[in-house]
Write an enzyme that holds these catalytic residues in place. Structure first.
Site, PDB file in Angstrom:
ATOM      1  N   ASP A 219       1.022  -1.332  -0.104  1.00  0.00           N
ATOM      2  CA  ASP A 219       0.332  -0.302   0.203  1.00  0.00           C
ATOM      3  C   ASP A 219       0.971   1.452   0.397  1.00  0.00           C
ATOM      4  OD1 ASP A 219      -2.157  -1.833   0.570  1.00  0.00           O
ATOM      5  OD2 ASP A 219      -3.441  -0.620   2.134  1.00  0.00           O
ATOM      6  N   HIS A 364       3.913  -1.721   3.368  1.00  0.00           N
ATOM      7  CA  HIS A 364       3.664  -1.534   2.957  1.00  0.00           C
ATOM      8  C   HIS A 364       5.136  -0.256   1.930  1.00  0.00           C
ATOM      9  CE1 HIS A 364       0.836  -1.373   6.133  1.00  0.00           C
ATOM     10  NE2 HIS A 364       0.228   0.188   5.552  1.00  0.00           N
TER      11      HIS A 364
END
Length: 404
Positions: A219, A364
């Protein structure tokens, strides 16, 4: 004689103190990297634990009799608590102040329904705690933070001297006391949420193939430094992944978006600016999704069909709006917590014990220092590959279209 008295007196004091407050060595969960020739039995023996507890902590193991050199095992924590014997004049507040453990944590660990009901010589369990700093995000409430981190609201409020539990502001830093045995959502078996059950064709947290397949997801990118490093690592290991890109970052780094697609990865929508979608008016939500869709399509010619809401926050109304835009909403079943724990071993500890068939793993590739994510990633890939797991993109795992 005088020398003996000088020696005996402090020794006696130390013995008394050790009886009143007996700390054990803190053994939290650890990472063990397997050496050539090691067996599960030898590893368990080395760490003083049972093979059964080792197997429970590492459910991804394909063959209990086979370990691979350099693979990772997570070693479960031993007893990480201290004992304290109640003395005359003690109160829970006084003990809390002396030991630096919030009263709510003490009460929970000892199942104290009445915090004032302590008796002399009663032995309290003092859980080992650590304090982490948590930055309040949009949409956060004390209840939500409590649920996410597995810490009683009273403990967070007490640690931060919050008189009004409803008064939090974005960017506020909270000191959150974590215990080794906290009820973190990541340590529990996967159970589908009610919304997953209600929207089985448009809202997903994991796959349903019952095969040893894993989907890695990232992400917040693309990021010039960390997305590049992750793409390099995935190419080296011949592993596909799914990138949920922010529109504003994709616009800055279109070459990384094109590279991800060219190297066989799936790209997906993570909104333009990373807002909490639950708080947006319908038109603003459409703008966040639509602008990101336009940016990604202008770079790649592909119109994305999957979206991940920032923070994973959704309501039924949010899901319905995303569905009306022809998007499938993708959450995750394993959270590496790499946004919080920027340390390789802790990311491994957060991740590997939760991996099952059809897991969607959350990492992430932007939004902060992600060097620990990169460091942990290759060990996760190598360990799971060694035990028969294959890696696929989210659309492959779910059997849904990647693009519209």
């Amino acid at each position: 004689v005088i020398l003996m008295k000088r020696f005996i007196q402090p020794l006696t004091i130390l013995l008394v103190l050790s009886f009143l407050f007996i700390p054990s060595i803190s053994y939290g969960e650890q990472v063990h990297r397997v050496s050539r020739g090691e067996t599960l039995f030898l590893v368990a023996q080395k760490h003083g634990i049972s093979m059964d507890s080792l197997l429970r902590k590492n459910p991804f193991l394909r063959d209990h009799n086979t370990l691979f050199e350099n693979q990772v095992l997570i070693i479960p924590s031993l007893n990480t608590t201290n004992n304290y014997r109640i003395q005359s004049g003690d109160t829970l507040f006084k003990i809390s102040q002396n030991l630096g453990v919030p009263m709510a944590i003490l009460a929970e660990a000892n199942q104290l329904t009445n915090w004032n009901d302590l008796r002399i010589d009663q032995v309290l369990t003092i859980p080992a705690t650590q304090i982490i700093r948590y930055s309040v995000k949009s949409g956060d409430t004390l209840f939500k933070i409590s649920q996410e981190l597995g810490v009683p609201m009273a403990a967070i409020a007490e640690t931060n001297q919050l008189t009004n539990w409803n008064s939090l502001h974005i960017g506020q830093i909270l000191n959150v006391p974590l215990t080794q045995n906290r009820g973190n959502a990541t340590s529990q078996e996967y159970r589908p949420s009610p919304l997953i059950q209600k929207y089985p064709n448009s809202f997903y947290e994991k796959g349903s193939t019952n095969k040893k397949q894993i989907a890695l997801t990232f992400d917040d990118g693309p990021d010039r430094v960390y997305t590049t490093q992750i793409l390099n690592l995935l190419r080296t290991h011949n592993v596909p992944a799914t990138f949920f890109f922010l529109g504003q970052n994709a616009e800055k780094h279109p070459d990384l978006v094109r590279r991800a697609v060219a190297e066989g990865h799936t790209i997906a929508n993570h909104t333009l600016t990373h807002p909490d979608l639950r708080t947006l008016a319908p038109q603003t939500l459409r703008t966040e999704i639509g602008k990101t869709e336009s940016i990604l399509e202008s770079i790649t010619g592909l119109k994305t069909a999957m979206v991940r809401p920032p923070y994973g926050f959704v309501t039924e109304s949010t899901l319905q709006q995303l569905e009306s835009l022809n998007y499938r909403t993708i959450k995750w079943s394993v959270d590496s917590l790499d946004w919080r724990d920027q340390h390789v071993d802790q990311i491994l500890i957060n991740t590997l014990p939760q991996v099952r068939e059809d897991s969607i793993l959350l990492f992430h590739d932007a939004g902060g220092n992600r060097s620990a994510t990169v460091g942990a990633l290759w060990e996760i890939i190598e360990t799971l590959k060694a035990h028969g797991y294959t890696f696929v993109t989210v659309d492959q795992l779910l059997g849904v279209p990647a693009y519209q």
